[in-house]
Design an enzyme around this catalytic site. Structure first.
Site, PDB file in Angstrom:
ATOM      1  N   ASP A   6      32.733  86.472  70.252  1.00 52.53           N
ATOM      2  CA  ASP A   6      32.327  86.023  68.923  1.00 52.53           C
ATOM      3  C   ASP A   6      33.000  86.878  67.849  1.00 52.53           C
ATOM      4  O   ASP A   6      33.083  88.100  67.968  1.00 52.53           O
ATOM      5  CB  ASP A   6      30.794  86.171  68.833  1.00 52.53           C
ATOM      6  N   GLU A  51      37.256  84.268  69.482  1.00 49.61           N
ATOM      7  CA  GLU A  51      37.080  83.374  68.331  1.00 49.61           C
ATOM      8  C   GLU A  51      37.858  84.002  67.180  1.00 49.61           C
ATOM      9  O   GLU A  51      37.449  85.022  66.637  1.00 49.61           O
ATOM     10  CB  GLU A  51      35.596  83.257  67.969  1.00 49.61           C
TER      11      GLU A  51
HETATM   12  C1  NOJ Z   1      30.506  82.528  65.214  1.00 49.56           C
HETATM   13  C2  NOJ Z   1      29.584  81.664  66.012  1.00 49.56           C
HETATM   14  O1  NOJ Z   1      30.326  80.623  66.599  1.00 49.56           O
HETATM   15  C3  NOJ Z   1      28.539  81.178  65.045  1.00 49.56           C
HETATM   16  O2  NOJ Z   1      27.732  80.174  65.606  1.00 49.56           O
HETATM   17  C4  NOJ Z   1      27.718  82.367  64.623  1.00 49.56           C
HETATM   18  O3  NOJ Z   1      26.777  81.957  63.647  1.00 49.56           O
HETATM   19  C5  NOJ Z   1      28.604  83.445  64.005  1.00 49.56           C
HETATM   20  N1  NOJ Z   1      29.786  83.673  64.768  1.00 49.56           N
HETATM   21  C6  NOJ Z   1      27.856  84.748  63.890  1.00 49.56           C
HETATM   22  O4  NOJ Z   1      27.669  85.324  65.145  1.00 49.56           O
END
Ligand code: NOJ
Length: 524
Positions: free
Chosen positions: A209, A267
């Site tokens: 993440d 990500e």
């Molecule tokens: C990215 C995640 O995909 C999202 O769902 C989340 O709210 C944020 N990061 C914070 O962790």
């Protein structure tokens, strides 16, 4: 290509949003035993691996992205035992299981944050997070102008143990998600424990993440443009993509190297190709999500540019390209492309484009059913974005509504209770798995055929993608003995020569508008 490629380099991943896949205990929220009970469906779809959104212990303010204990599974999802059962059952079907890992922040309920609040300013407990004194008289104003991705300030002021207002702490997301201080070596040491904990239990890797987060620039300089719409990150944003983040990824990779079959997928909301490619250097992440296809409209030029740039970014690091059309953070593609029949036809066409491309593909819960986004009433909205934006942004709940499996009314086999965590629309009977199973022309049938053909095409890893100029508003490319043609225009285009392998809409001698086809090329 003689080298043996890692398993993930041509895999189809299925992103399971655990709250919304299958409820096994009638509480209206999906869980891991529910996922296990649906593994045959996933095997039938042809997926090679799962990515589970966070299942660690969490108060669920941001549905698991607020982790209070990173080395246990939340009872809501069935606890550690349920994950172990899922891993065993998935592995028995040759399906790998990857998990979400959240290194940028913790929950405010994490014992570390509670200890930091109790210990007060200047203590080592505060050094695990990013606490600063405020500016202005009495420290009344936040330390800088950073905004939260969910809206409002990225800083919250705490009440100190003496009962007075005191320092501020940084949270790039919700106030219940304090950012960790990655300059403190304890954070990386603890993450190593977490990585090994899950890898030793048979987990096959991690989606990381906010992989472009973690490191913050010294002095925390102001943002140039704090008024940009949320989730529109610009590449100069000081909150993200600071160069020190690469040290953290190298640290993660050193651990992963002890588990050579495990994968990391970052990500990475970074759109400069060279910056993006840095994350994929041989000693950093294995894969990075490239969100260019998500951002492209249903427009030939935008789609071609997205593909070319995704390929170019991966090539810069000699890494595997990745493809996705949606996830739990964005409006579903059926709705992005115009909703209704048009939106669904275009989404099916884009599925054929995505599944033709070499690299790793991610399919999000319900994408294979052509689910649209759902307009939910105010009172059921749960995404923290709704309140933090002063009820201006509705947030992401509309793409997270549970999967319809069967039957003609909510909860469509998702749960024993109709009181599901988000309400399911009354008009989804034709979208259920059971309904689509019975229809050879359904979106589900198309996904199954496309994934099966993708597997039959065998080793498409690393094959070049060669664009062909067929007609305006058309995206056509050859790769690995196949020609994929997408017609994003308003009128049919003649079907090129070649054996028709698959079409997203009937294509006798033309590719209809809003459709795509796969053709086998004779010269392969
Ligand atoms: C990215 C995640 O995909 C999202 O769902 C989340 O709210 C944020 N990061 C914070 O962790």
């Amino acid at each position: 290509m003689t080298e043996i490629q890692p398993w993930w380099s041509n895999s189809v991943f299925y992103q399971v949003y655990p709250r919304s896949f299958q409820d096994s205990n009638g509480d209206g929220v999906g869980d891991l035993d529910g996922v296990t009970s649906r593994l045959d469906y996933l095997a039938d779809l042809g997926v090679d691996a799962l990515w589970l959104n966070p299942v660690m212990v969490s108060p669920m303010v941001d549905h698991g992205y607020d982790v209070a204990d990173p080395r246990d599974v939340d009872p809501l999802f069935g606890g550690l035992g349920a994950l172990e059962r899922l891993i065993d059952a998935a592995h028995a079907r040759n399906i790998r299981v990857t998990m979400d890992l959240v290194p940028n922040h913790s929950s405010s309920q994490h014992p570390w944050f509670q200890a930091a609040l109790a210990a007060g300013p200047g203590t080592e407990q505060r050094e695990r997070y990013i606490f600063r004194d405020g500016t202005g008289p009495g420290g009344l104003h936040p330390p800088n102008n950073w905004v939260s991705v969910f809206g409002g300030h990225a800083w919250t002021r705490v009440v100190e143990p003496d009962g007075n207002p005191g320092q501020w702490y940084l949270h790039l997301f919700d106030a219940e998600q304090p950012d960790l201080n990655w300059e403190n070596p304890e954070i990386a040491e603890d993450l190593e424990k977490t990585l090994r904990f899950w890898l030793d239990r048979g987990v096959d890797g991690f989606r990381i993440d906010v992989a472009h987060g973690m490191a913050k620039p010294p002095g925390l300089p102001d943002m140039r443009n704090p008024d940009l719409p949320m989730l529109t990150l610009d590449d100069d944003d000081p909150r993200f993509n600071h160069d020190d983040v690469h040290d953290h990824h190298r640290g993660i990779r050193r651990v992963l190297n002890d588990y050579p079959e495990a994968v990391t997928i970052g990500e990475i909301w970074v759109f400069d190709n060279e910056d993006f490619a840095k994350y994929l250097r041989p000693d950093e992440l294995h894969l990075g999500f490239n969100f260019r296809l998500v951002r492209a409209g249903f427009d030939a030029a935008e789609i071609r540019e997205a593909i070319e740039n995704s390929l170019a970014a991966a090539a810069l690091a000699d890494s595997t390209p990745t493809w996705c059309l949606s996830n739990h953070d964005v409006e579903r593609e059926v709705s992005r492309y115009g909703d209704g029949d048009v939106g669904r036809r275009r989404a099916e066409a884009m599925a054929l484009v995505m599944l033709a491309l070499p690299g790793t593909v991610f399919v999000y819960t319900g994408e294979e059913l052509g689910l649209p986004n759902v307009d939910l009433p105010d009172e059921v909205l749960q995404d923290p974005t709704w309140e933090r934006s002063g009820r201006e942004e509705r947030g992401r709940d509309g793409c997270r509504v549970p999967m319809p499996w069967s039957g003609d009314r909510p909860p469509y086999g998702f749960s024993d209770t109709a009181d599901t965590w988000l309400p399911m629309p009354p008009d989804w009977a034709a979208l259920t798995v059971a309904a689509q199973d019975a229809d050879a022309d359904s979106t589900l049938a198309l996904y199954r055929r496309a994934i099966a053909l993708r597997h039959q095409r065998g080793d498409v890893v690393g094959r070049p993608v060669e664009f062909v100029d067929l007609a305006p508003d058309v995206v056509a490319f050859r790769t690995a003995g196949m020609l994929c043609v997408l017609n994003a225009g308003a009128s049919p285009v003649p079907l090129p020569a070649g054996e028709l392998l698959l079409a997203s809409a009937p294509a006798v001698d033309a590719v209809p508008a809003d459709a795509a086809v796969w053709l086998r090329l004779d010269d392969h």
